[in-house]
Design a protein around this motif. Structure first.
Motif, mmCIF file in Angstrom:
data_model
loop_
_atom_site.group_PDB
_atom_site.id
_atom_site.type_symbol
_atom_site.label_atom_id
_atom_site.label_comp_id
_atom_site.label_asym_id
_atom_site.label_seq_id
_atom_site.Cartn_x
_atom_site.Cartn_y
_atom_site.Cartn_z
ATOM 1 N N ALA A 56 -14.021 -6.996 -16.110
ATOM 2 C CA ALA A 56 -13.663 -7.140 -14.900
ATOM 3 C C ALA A 56 -13.764 -6.080 -13.784
ATOM 4 O O ALA A 56 -14.168 -4.661 -14.502
ATOM 5 C CB ALA A 56 -12.228 -7.368 -14.661
ATOM 6 N N SER A 57 -14.126 -6.115 -12.618
ATOM 7 C CA SER A 57 -14.316 -5.193 -11.563
ATOM 8 C C SER A 57 -13.563 -5.335 -10.013
ATOM 9 O O SER A 57 -13.425 -6.669 -10.143
ATOM 10 C CB SER A 57 -15.938 -4.972 -11.214
ATOM 11 O OG SER A 57 -16.564 -4.721 -12.367
ATOM 12 N N LYS A 58 -13.058 -4.511 -9.798
ATOM 13 C CA LYS A 58 -12.277 -4.604 -8.380
ATOM 14 C C LYS A 58 -13.420 -4.978 -7.251
ATOM 15 O O LYS A 58 -14.453 -4.518 -7.510
ATOM 16 C CB LYS A 58 -11.564 -3.419 -7.998
ATOM 17 C CG LYS A 58 -10.345 -3.027 -8.728
ATOM 18 C CD LYS A 58 -9.597 -1.980 -8.334
ATOM 19 C CE LYS A 58 -8.516 -1.492 -9.230
ATOM 20 N NZ LYS A 58 -7.799 -0.310 -9.123
ATOM 21 N N ILE A 59 -13.073 -5.765 -6.438
ATOM 22 C CA ILE A 59 -14.126 -6.328 -5.405
ATOM 23 C C ILE A 59 -13.593 -5.537 -4.116
ATOM 24 O O ILE A 59 -12.447 -5.401 -3.823
ATOM 25 C CB ILE A 59 -14.317 -7.772 -5.223
ATOM 26 C CG1 ILE A 59 -12.857 -8.328 -4.889
ATOM 27 C CG2 ILE A 59 -14.685 -8.373 -6.671
ATOM 28 C CD1 ILE A 59 -13.192 -9.920 -4.680
ATOM 29 N N PRO A 60 -14.751 -5.470 -3.290
ATOM 30 C CA PRO A 60 -14.403 -4.686 -2.128
ATOM 31 C C PRO A 60 -13.554 -5.800 -1.321
ATOM 32 O O PRO A 60 -13.785 -7.132 -1.059
ATOM 33 C CB PRO A 60 -15.559 -4.634 -1.319
ATOM 34 C CG PRO A 60 -16.670 -4.672 -2.377
ATOM 35 C CD PRO A 60 -16.224 -5.550 -3.320
ATOM 36 N N ASP A 61 -12.647 -5.129 -0.284
ATOM 37 C CA ASP A 61 -11.752 -5.923 0.505
ATOM 38 C C ASP A 61 -12.561 -6.846 1.465
ATOM 39 O O ASP A 61 -12.003 -8.068 1.911
ATOM 40 C CB ASP A 61 -10.986 -5.142 1.394
ATOM 41 C CG ASP A 61 -9.741 -4.333 0.547
ATOM 42 O OD1 ASP A 61 -9.582 -4.890 -0.484
ATOM 43 O OD2 ASP A 61 -9.350 -3.348 1.083
ATOM 44 N N ALA A 62 -13.767 -6.655 1.806
ATOM 45 C CA ALA A 62 -14.745 -7.358 2.889
ATOM 46 C C ALA A 62 -15.268 -8.419 2.072
ATOM 47 O O ALA A 62 -15.944 -9.201 2.657
ATOM 48 C CB ALA A 62 -15.376 -6.501 3.652
#
Length: 331
Positions: free
Chosen positions: A105-111
């Motif tokens: 898993a990877s965190k994704i940018p808010d945008a």
């Protein structure tokens, strides 16, 4: 929770939407509330027992998801409840909830919308690993992309252009050729559905003509079958032939062709590379998120379906009617 389940081997029409027990995350796992799931060609194979992975039934297909972290298992670091993430699941993604290894898993940018995130890592991860790590594509080189209108093909077009290469997109229809031009391809070739020896010679000649000089420096082959050999014949001196996939069949290649122009045939097994070298994968993902933020790459989503219409979406994928990516929007 709800899941689109495969209860017996078969095509998309065999899938059924049912209630399913909510999974609990195990050690080093997170549970994701799925908001979007990307479709990929392996999803059409796994439900027919034609993929290298054969999960015990019943199972949901779907190897690529995006959503919010809902629960965190033992020994997980770097993730918290509420984080927006994308993840590779292998299977299980066509559901409202799925557990995934935290390392996938990877965190994704808010945008980044969930739909883009769910169509991001499989295609761009594969193509970036192929062109950067396996082919060492350089600015000024040329690359032929077979099956260029599909998900990994479009990603390869965009990434090759970011690298400064000339892109020749090979596809099976004029509609797909026009689509690839919109995605940034410099040249296009429409190849026939059936490739006899005469058609193979014509195809190879077309590639060399568009590449100029001796031929292309890199072939990105996500098709296989009878299309592989003429593409290999169109390689330039020290060219690299990337084996990405073979929905048209596993080709038989005369190895003397590699000797004549000291070509390399290079396997691209991105999924295994992620497991074997997670640090390199993390570095590649950081590069891809930066390109996305700059607007250099963006998933081309041509169709959106609700979870209940997953069989219809998979049939579209199986029939090779997809341009770019198809996504399931999960309520």
């Amino acid at each position: 929770m709800k899941a689109m389940l495969s209860e017996a081997p078969g095509g998309p029409e065999t899938l059924v939407l049912k209630e399913h027990p909510l999974p609990e995350p195990g050690k080093r796992q997170i549970r994701i509330r799925v908001r979007a799931a990307g479709l990929n060609y392996p999803d059409t194979l796994i439900i027919r027992d034609l993929y290298q992975m054969r999960p015990p039934r019943p199972f949901a297909p779907g190897g690529e998801v995006a959503g919010e972290v809902e629960a965190v298992g033992e020994a997980v670091t770097g993730f918290a409840v509420g984080d927006r993430v994308l993840a590779l699941t292998g299977f299980g993604g066509f559901a409202t909830h799925v557990c995934a290894d935290a390392g996938s898993a990877s965190k994704i940018p808010d945008a980044m919308p969930f739909e883009d995130a769910a169509c991001f890592v499989f295609t761009y991860g594969t193509s970036y690993h192929a062109l950067k790590d396996r082919a060492a594509l350089k600015a000024g080189e040329s690359v032929l992309i077979l099956g260029a209108a599909g998900g990994v093909g479009v990603a390869a077009i965009e990434l090759a252009k970011v690298a400064g290469a000339k892109v020749i997109a090979a596809v099976s229809s004029e509609e797909k050729a026009a689509f690839c031009k919109e995605c940034g391809a410099d040249e296009t070739i429409v190849y026939p559905r059936e490739m006899d020896r005469d058609a193979q010679k014509t195809f190879s000649t077309q590639i060399k003509k568009l590449a100029g000089g001796e031929g292309v420096n890199v072939v990105y082959d996500a098709v296989g079958g009878d299309y592989a050999e003429p593409a290999l014949r169109a390689l330039a001196w020290e060219g690299r032939f990337l084996v990405v996939g073979f929905p048209a069949g596993i080709p038989s290649i005369p190895l003397n062709l590699t000797l004549l122009k000291v070509n390399q045939i290079v396997g691209v097994f991105w999924g295994a590379s992620v497991m074997r070298d997670p640090k390199a994968h993390a570095a590649n993902m950081a590069d891809l998120f930066e390109m996305y933020a700059k607007g250099q790459i963006k998933p081309r989503i041509s169709a959106r379906y609700p979870l209940k219409d997953a069989p219809k979406a998979l049939q579209m994928m199986q029939d090779r009617k997809v341009l770019g990516k198809v996504v399931l929007e999960v309520d």
